[in-house]
Design a protein around this motif. Structure first.
Motif, mmCIF file in Angstrom:
data_model
loop_
_atom_site.group_PDB
_atom_site.id
_atom_site.type_symbol
_atom_site.label_atom_id
_atom_site.label_comp_id
_atom_site.label_asym_id
_atom_site.label_seq_id
_atom_site.Cartn_x
_atom_site.Cartn_y
_atom_site.Cartn_z
ATOM 1 N N HIS A 1 12.396 -14.730 6.957
ATOM 2 C CA HIS A 1 12.456 -13.363 7.509
ATOM 3 C C HIS A 1 12.595 -12.380 6.353
ATOM 4 N N GLU A 2 11.955 -11.227 6.472
ATOM 5 C CA GLU A 2 11.924 -10.254 5.367
ATOM 6 C C GLU A 2 13.310 -9.770 4.943
ATOM 7 N N LYS A 3 14.251 -9.674 5.882
ATOM 8 C CA LYS A 3 15.601 -9.178 5.560
ATOM 9 C C LYS A 3 16.646 -10.288 5.593
ATOM 10 N N LEU A 4 16.435 -11.285 6.461
ATOM 11 C CA LEU A 4 17.495 -12.263 6.726
ATOM 12 C C LEU A 4 17.361 -13.525 5.880
ATOM 13 N N GLY A 5 16.309 -13.622 5.118
ATOM 14 C CA GLY A 5 16.179 -14.740 4.192
ATOM 15 C C GLY A 5 15.440 -15.940 4.767
ATOM 16 N N GLU A 6 15.683 -17.109 4.153
ATOM 17 C CA GLU A 6 14.924 -18.320 4.508
ATOM 18 C C GLU A 6 15.858 -19.427 4.966
ATOM 19 N N GLN A 7 15.381 -20.201 5.937
ATOM 20 C CA GLN A 7 16.073 -21.426 6.373
ATOM 21 C C GLN A 7 15.054 -22.546 6.375
ATOM 22 N N ASP A 8 15.459 -23.715 5.922
ATOM 23 C CA ASP A 8 14.561 -24.870 5.942
ATOM 24 C C ASP A 8 15.098 -25.920 6.917
ATOM 25 N N GLN A 9 14.180 -26.607 7.595
ATOM 26 C CA GLN A 9 14.581 -27.699 8.497
ATOM 27 C C GLN A 9 13.613 -28.854 8.320
ATOM 28 N N LYS A 10 14.151 -30.092 8.391
ATOM 29 C CA LYS A 10 13.316 -31.296 8.311
ATOM 30 C C LYS A 10 12.826 -31.651 9.710
ATOM 31 N N VAL A 11 11.610 -32.107 9.776
ATOM 32 C CA VAL A 11 11.071 -32.550 11.066
ATOM 33 C C VAL A 11 10.119 -33.724 10.832
ATOM 34 N N THR A 12 10.178 -34.693 11.729
ATOM 35 C CA THR A 12 9.256 -35.831 11.667
ATOM 36 C C THR A 12 8.428 -35.832 12.947
ATOM 37 N N VAL A 13 7.130 -35.865 12.792
ATOM 38 C CA VAL A 13 6.270 -35.875 13.988
ATOM 39 C C VAL A 13 5.437 -37.159 14.013
ATOM 40 N N ALA A 14 5.402 -37.777 15.193
ATOM 41 C CA ALA A 14 4.586 -38.974 15.415
ATOM 42 C C ALA A 14 3.222 -38.531 15.948
ATOM 43 N N PRO A 15 2.243 -39.433 15.988
ATOM 44 C CA PRO A 15 0.928 -39.064 16.537
ATOM 45 C C PRO A 15 1.053 -38.475 17.946
ATOM 46 N N LYS A 16 0.364 -37.414 18.205
ATOM 47 C CA LYS A 16 0.298 -36.699 19.492
ATOM 48 C C LYS A 16 1.669 -36.169 19.946
ATOM 49 N N ASP A 17 2.571 -36.099 19.036
ATOM 50 C CA ASP A 17 3.935 -35.667 19.342
ATOM 51 C C ASP A 17 3.975 -34.158 19.598
ATOM 52 N N THR A 18 4.935 -33.726 20.369
ATOM 53 C CA THR A 18 5.251 -32.292 20.466
ATOM 54 C C THR A 18 6.744 -32.155 20.227
ATOM 55 N N LYS A 19 7.083 -31.571 19.113
ATOM 56 C CA LYS A 19 8.500 -31.440 18.730
ATOM 57 C C LYS A 19 8.934 -29.980 18.848
ATOM 58 N N THR A 20 10.158 -29.784 19.271
ATOM 59 C CA THR A 20 10.707 -28.424 19.319
ATOM 60 C C THR A 20 11.736 -28.275 18.194
ATOM 61 N N VAL A 21 11.511 -27.301 17.354
ATOM 62 C CA VAL A 21 12.444 -27.017 16.249
ATOM 63 C C VAL A 21 12.854 -25.545 16.362
ATOM 64 N N ASP A 22 14.094 -25.311 16.730
ATOM 65 C CA ASP A 22 14.601 -23.942 16.863
ATOM 66 C C ASP A 22 15.359 -23.538 15.594
ATOM 67 N N ALA A 23 15.509 -22.280 15.443
ATOM 68 C CA ALA A 23 16.283 -21.784 14.291
ATOM 69 C C ALA A 23 17.081 -20.571 14.734
ATOM 70 N N SER A 24 18.100 -20.269 13.968
ATOM 71 C CA SER A 24 18.947 -19.121 14.294
ATOM 72 C C SER A 24 19.359 -18.413 13.007
ATOM 73 N N PHE A 25 19.222 -17.108 13.006
ATOM 74 C CA PHE A 25 19.603 -16.309 11.829
ATOM 75 C C PHE A 25 20.832 -15.468 12.153
ATOM 76 N N LYS A 26 21.669 -15.291 11.153
ATOM 77 C CA LYS A 26 22.802 -14.384 11.277
ATOM 78 C C LYS A 26 22.503 -13.123 10.474
ATOM 79 N N ALA A 27 23.226 -12.080 10.786
ATOM 80 C CA ALA A 27 23.020 -10.824 10.050
ATOM 81 C C ALA A 27 23.264 -11.057 8.568
ATOM 82 N N ALA A 28 22.384 -10.492 7.740
ATOM 83 C CA ALA A 28 22.529 -10.654 6.289
ATOM 84 C C ALA A 28 23.767 -9.914 5.824
ATOM 85 N N ALA A 29 24.448 -10.513 4.828
ATOM 86 C CA ALA A 29 25.638 -9.851 4.267
ATOM 87 C C ALA A 29 25.222 -8.569 3.583
ATOM 88 N N GLU A 30 25.977 -7.480 3.810
ATOM 89 C CA GLU A 30 25.633 -6.176 3.209
ATOM 90 C C GLU A 30 25.977 -6.172 1.740
#
Lengths: 265, 316
Positions: A236-265
């Protein structure tokens, strides 16, 4: 110093300034001729794309949330240009019911040495209501970005990259679209209009087609991913970056959610 | 005696002096216009140079950042013409050789400044070049003010009252130190405004500037207040310093503390920052005038140094 020397120095100075002005004018004309038409940044011929078996591809989707009270959107004053009649709120943190828009999601790691062809179709960046649409854009290296001006006023488009070539061009109303491309991968490359200082957007240049931008409901979807282990980056342009690992199998549909907190002033 | 005769040799030229004052005032207008460009983030709103949207003079659609950038270019272009005129006039009428050199130097400086302005546009505002553009602007302002001072009736016709300065550091050294710390502050401020440096070096160095300038002003006013040519710029320098500190604090609040999340440059930030730049230019020029007047009226007294061997005959 005698008067003759003074005269001579000023003559030389004036001639030098005139020469410099003429030189700069000529070089600008040449640049303008070069930039019209084809994309300015050519890329080296890419290696053949690694084939992907369409029968095995997977999908990753999810929702990005904003944790906490959303910051109030900054107000925009467009009164300095009567040609600007857009919405008067900045888009740096857009939260609707806790869902965060304009997050760039892409496969940061795990694709190995795979290569991908840049799509032939251009990505469109529109200027209307003195705002950029979309506010966050994804594009592949070498892919054409077509920049349109639908406003009754002149804009200038000025990307300020770290790893790509910087340029700055004005675009009067009803003029043909400007076509550009970016040679190197770069995330959250800022683009601004120096005529309308509130106009800002971000282009994300990646080497693979596996990217998406969250919509107003915070949702994204990345399709066609070959099976494997990946690192998914949420930027996100203001809130920075988060990385998450994910493994997908053939024809898989994976849900990966993320959550950002307000950036420190 | 020699100085007096030289002063009498140079006749006061009222029109020449008035034009020099006009050029100096025009320079302050150009500096203010340049500050408006930077504060409104409009530096690259006209992408070409030396032309503006392909034309040298034609007025473009006068909206947004173009208003500031195009106006700055036009007044700066006029200043180049004014400087050329004052330089030619000085070379023709002036008898003092060093002043003819200074006038030619002024023209060379304004040419260099125009080139830096062009490079700022063509190279997309690199902080170092943009800061150099801001610094040379104030240097040129000081030269223009100095020419106005040197062509004035008082400078030409007055028999200067002289008091030798035996203190160390001398008042002249202090004025030179003041100019130096102001230049450093100018560079730090320019780098901050052009995103090449954080705000804190400029803010921290403001304390150093305050200390040195107050020291200089207190010395000038406590020891040489009888000399009007020293007293006046010293009082003005002190007043401008206080004004500048207040403006700097306001600019900090409106830009760094309150305005960092603003979608665009806001009016309080623009007004306080532009005034801060203009008063900064006036402060530097006043300090230069003070240094010149101190050099003229309060020359440094040197003790005659006797070789050690002559002081102590027993050593022979």
């Amino acid at each position: 110093m005698n008067k003759k020397t003074g005269w001579a120095m000023m003559t030389v100075g004036t001639l030098a300034l005139c020469g410099l002005l003429a030189l700069a004018a000529c070089s600008k004309k040449e640049n303008a001729e070069q930039s019209s038409g084809a994309p300015a940044e050519s890329t080296a011929p890419a290696a053949a794309a690694t084939p992907i078996d369409p029968a095995t591809v997977a999908t990753v989707n999810g929702t990005v949330k904003f944790d906490g009270t959303a910051p109030k959107a900054s107000k925009i004053d467009m009164s300095q240009d009567p040609g600007c009649k857009g919405a008067n709120e900045a888009e740096n943190v857009v939260v609707t019911g806790g869902d965060l828009a304009n997050v760039f999601v892409y496969v940061k790691d795990g694709l190995g040495s795979r290569t991908f062809d840049a799509p032939k179709d251009p990505v469109v960046l529109d200027q209307s209501g003195c705002k950029y649409h979309p506010h966050v854009l994804g594009v592949m290296t070498g892919q054409t970005v077509q920049i349109k001006n639908d406003d009754p006023t002149t804009h200038n488009i000025h990307p300020t990259p770290k790893d790509n070539r910087e340029w700055n061009e004005s675009q009067p109303p009803s003029s043909p679209a400007i076509e550009k491309s970016f040679a190197r991968e770069e995330i959250m490359l800022p683009v601004k209009c120096n005529q309308h200082p509130w106009m800002k957007m971000y282009i994300n240049v990646v080497k693979s087609p596996f990217y998406a931008v969250t919509d107003k409901s915070g949702k994204y979807e990345i399709k066609g991913l070959p099976p494997g282990d990946y690192t998914l980056a949420f930027v996100h342009e203001k809130l920075g970056e988060q990385d998450q690992k994910v493994t997908v199998a053939p024809k898989d549909t994976k849900t990966v959610d993320a959550s950002f907190k307000a950036a420190a002033e | 005696m020699g100085n007096r005769l030289k002063a009498i040799e140079t006749p006061y030229n009222r029109a020449h002096h008035a034009f020099a004052i006009f050029t100096a005032c025009a320079t302050l207008v150009v500096i203010t216009a340049g500050a408006l460009v930077t504060s409104n983030d409009a530096g690259l709103s006209v992408p070409d140079w030396p032309t503006s949207f392909g034309y040298l003079i034609k007025v473009p659609h006068f909206v947004g950042g173009i208003r500031y950038e195009w106006s700055h270019r036009m007044v700066a272009g006029s200043l180049v013409s004014l400087t050329l005129a004052i330089a030619l006039w000085t070379v023709v009428v002036e008898r003092r050789r060093w002043l003819r050199w200074l006038a030619v130097g002024a023209f060379c400086t304004v040419v260099a400044q125009a080139v830096l302005g062009g490079l700022t546009v063509l190279l997309f505002q690199p902080p170092a070049i943009s800061t150099a553009h801001a610094t040379v602007a104030q240097t040129f302002f000081c030269i223009a003010v100095a020419i106005a001072l040197f062509t004035g009736r008082k400078w030409v016709e007055e028999q200067p009252r002289v008091e030798f300065d035996a203190r160390r550091p001398s008042l002249f050294t202090l004025t030179l130190l003041s100019i130096f710390v102001l230049y450093v502050q100018l560079v730090l401020g320019g780098m901050f405004r052009h995103h090449g440096l954080s705000w804190w070096p400029h803010v921290v160095h403001a304390a150093v500037v305050s200390f040195v300038l107050v020291w200089t002003a207190v010395r000038a006013l406590s020891v040489y207040s009888r000399i009007e040519a020293v007293r006046r710029p010293a009082i003005l320098m002190l007043s401008l310093l206080i004004t500048q500190l207040c403006l700097g604090f306001t600019a900090f609040l409106t830009r760094v503390a309150w305005g960092h999340n603003a979608a665009q440059p806001e009016l309080p930030m623009v007004v306080s920052t532009v005034t801060h730049v203009a008063v900064g230019a006036l402060l530097l020029a006043t300090t230069v005038i003070l240094a010149i007047q101190v050099w003229r009226h309060v020359p440094v007294a040197f003790e005659e140094r006797v070789p050690q061997a002559q002081q102590d005959p027993s050593a022979a």
